[in-house]
Scaffold this motif. Structure first.
Motif, PDB file in Angstrom:
ATOM      1  N   HIS A 197       0.816  -1.218   0.000  1.00  0.00           N
ATOM      2  CA  HIS A 197       0.000   0.000   0.000  1.00  0.00           C
ATOM      3  C   HIS A 197       0.857   1.278   0.000  1.00  0.00           C
ATOM      4  O   HIS A 197       0.557   2.251  -0.696  1.00  0.00           O
ATOM      5  N   HIS A 216       0.964   4.576  -2.636  1.00  0.00           N
ATOM      6  CA  HIS A 216       0.916   6.020  -2.375  1.00  0.00           C
ATOM      7  C   HIS A 216       2.085   6.742  -3.059  1.00  0.00           C
ATOM      8  O   HIS A 216       1.935   7.857  -3.553  1.00  0.00           O
ATOM      9  N   SER A 222      -0.592   9.928   5.975  1.00  0.00           N
ATOM     10  CA  SER A 222      -1.976   9.473   5.867  1.00  0.00           C
ATOM     11  C   SER A 222      -2.488   9.132   7.258  1.00  0.00           C
ATOM     12  O   SER A 222      -1.877   9.494   8.258  1.00  0.00           O
ATOM     13  N   ASP A 229      -6.989   6.986  -0.344  1.00  0.00           N
ATOM     14  CA  ASP A 229      -6.835   5.641  -0.900  1.00  0.00           C
ATOM     15  C   ASP A 229      -7.612   5.475  -2.204  1.00  0.00           C
ATOM     16  O   ASP A 229      -8.763   5.899  -2.309  1.00  0.00           O
TER      17      ASP A 229
HETATM   18 ZN    ZN Z   1      -3.480   4.912   2.295  1.00  0.00          ZN
END
Ligand code: ZN
Ligand code: KG4
Length: 353
Positions: free
Chosen positions: A115, A119, A144, A310
């Motif tokens: 993940h 980003h 985040s 996201d």
């Molecule tokens: Zn995220």
């Protein structure tokens, strides 16, 4: 450039997207924010169930928006991708299982994507055909709800974490302070909005670790300072007081993030600084980084607003870069909560006090 369809379900957004390299052909995000808002944060069990409800629809919509034919995906795509770590494990499993099903039906290669790496790619996404800047080298500030990291991006899959939060993530601090103020979840966008009307010097708040020689952050003391202020003075009695407190809090977070990111960029001799993650949408943060870039003469790339939070386009872009580099996917894709990832070279600088 590789055409990739990706799925993201690591937290409370069910997302699917199709990209040609960094060019976004479709990006669909079904947010669960309203479901979790009444609990003041993400409830993992509910997140999984709602991913399951939404995922088929979201995938169908992303395929339709991209102008692909649902029955000819095997010919129209080069690969599939899915966020497989880190995140809420039950939430990740829904996306992973859907992606495995698609891979089985189409026989396309399936890439698992970290993940955080997704980003990092969000800063390159766009809706036009301009050639993107090279991926590396650059310094990225990833901010985040779950991350606050300064990352030296040396190459695809080669990341050095120069510093990270020692307690709360920046987004978490916004959300927790919003809760103290009786504002709904997620608090980041609301505090940002109210801060625009306030005086950032109205309430004196600490800038933890601003002067420390390392690149780590700490935000829990700031949250406590807001709680102490509220204990002493009570809840804001007017909108003006609320805006002043929000502006003061935002300035305290922004001061530390901007100062440390700029110092890390200069020390590492990198001429590009990227700001990515949900908190990169913060208007105060973006403005301060723009001013710093103009003053210090570096290139600033803030992720486009629609790709700060996201989304699956960033996951697809990370996989497209791998396809273009000739990488093979792992044999099996499985969900993992681990931040460390054997596919990536993630190093960390030794911690200075
Ligand atoms: Zn995220
Ligand atoms: O990247 P993201 O969507 O999910 C994670 O991977 O965590 O980030 C969500 C976080 C939340 O904490 C939210 O409050 C914060 O990003 N956020 C903001 C703003 N927009 C979203 N924080 C400050 N200012 C904003 N404008």
């Amino acid at each position: 450039m590789a055409r990739v369809l990706a799925i993201e379900s690591s937290c409370d957004e069910t997302a699917c997207a199709v990209v040609d390299g960094m060019l976004v052909r479709s990006s669909v995000v079904a947010s669960q924010v309203e479901i979790h808002a009444r609990f003041g944060g993400v409830v993992p069990e509910l997140a999984s169930r709602h991913h399951l409800d939404a995922i088929t629809l979201v995938i169908r919509e992303a395929i339709r928006e991209a102008g692909l034919s649902p029955t000819a995906l095997a010919e129209e795509l080069d690969a599939l991708a899915v966020t497989d770590s880190p995140g809420l494990v039950g939430a990740l499993l829904v996306g992973v299982q859907a992606a495995r099903g698609l891979a089985l039906a189409t026989n396309l290669p399936l890439f698992g994507v970290h993940h955080m790496e997704g980003h990092l790619f969000s800063a390159f996404l766009g809706d036009d055909r301009r050639a993107p800047e090279p991926f590396a080298p650059h310094l990225a500030l990833l901010v985040s709800g779950g991350h606050t990291e300064l990352v030296e991006v040396r190459g695809l899959g080669d990341y050095e974490i120069l510093g990270a939060t020692r307690d709360d993530a920046a987004g978490e601090a916004f959300d927790k302070v919003a809760k103290l103020l009786g504002l709904p979840y997620p608090g980041g966008p609301i505090i940002d909005h109210l801060a625009e009307e306030g005086n950032p010097e109205a309430v004196e708040l600490p800038r933890a670790m601003l002067a420390s020689p390392n690149f780590d952050f700490s935000f829990s003391g700031l949250k406590t300072a807001v709680a102490v202020h509220l204990d002493r003075h009570g809840q804001p009695r007017s909108r003006a007081e609320l805006c002043d407190l929000c502006a003061s809090f935002r300035a305290a977070v922004v001061d530390v993030l901007v100062a440390k990111a700029c110092r890390a960029r200069a020390e590492r001799g990198l001429d590009r600084l990227h700001v990515v993650g949900g908190v990169a949408a913060n208007a105060g943060l973006r403005a301060r980084f723009e001013a710093a870039a103009a003053e210090q003469g570096f290139r600033l790339v803030a992720a486009p607003l629609r790709y700060c939070g996201d989304n699956a386009a960033m996951i697809a872009a990370a996989a497209a870069a791998r396809v273009d580099a000739g990488c093979e996917p792992a044999v099996e894709v499985d969900a993992s909560v681990a931040i460390d990832d054997p596919r990536l070279h993630i190093s960390r600088v030794a911690r200075a006090p």
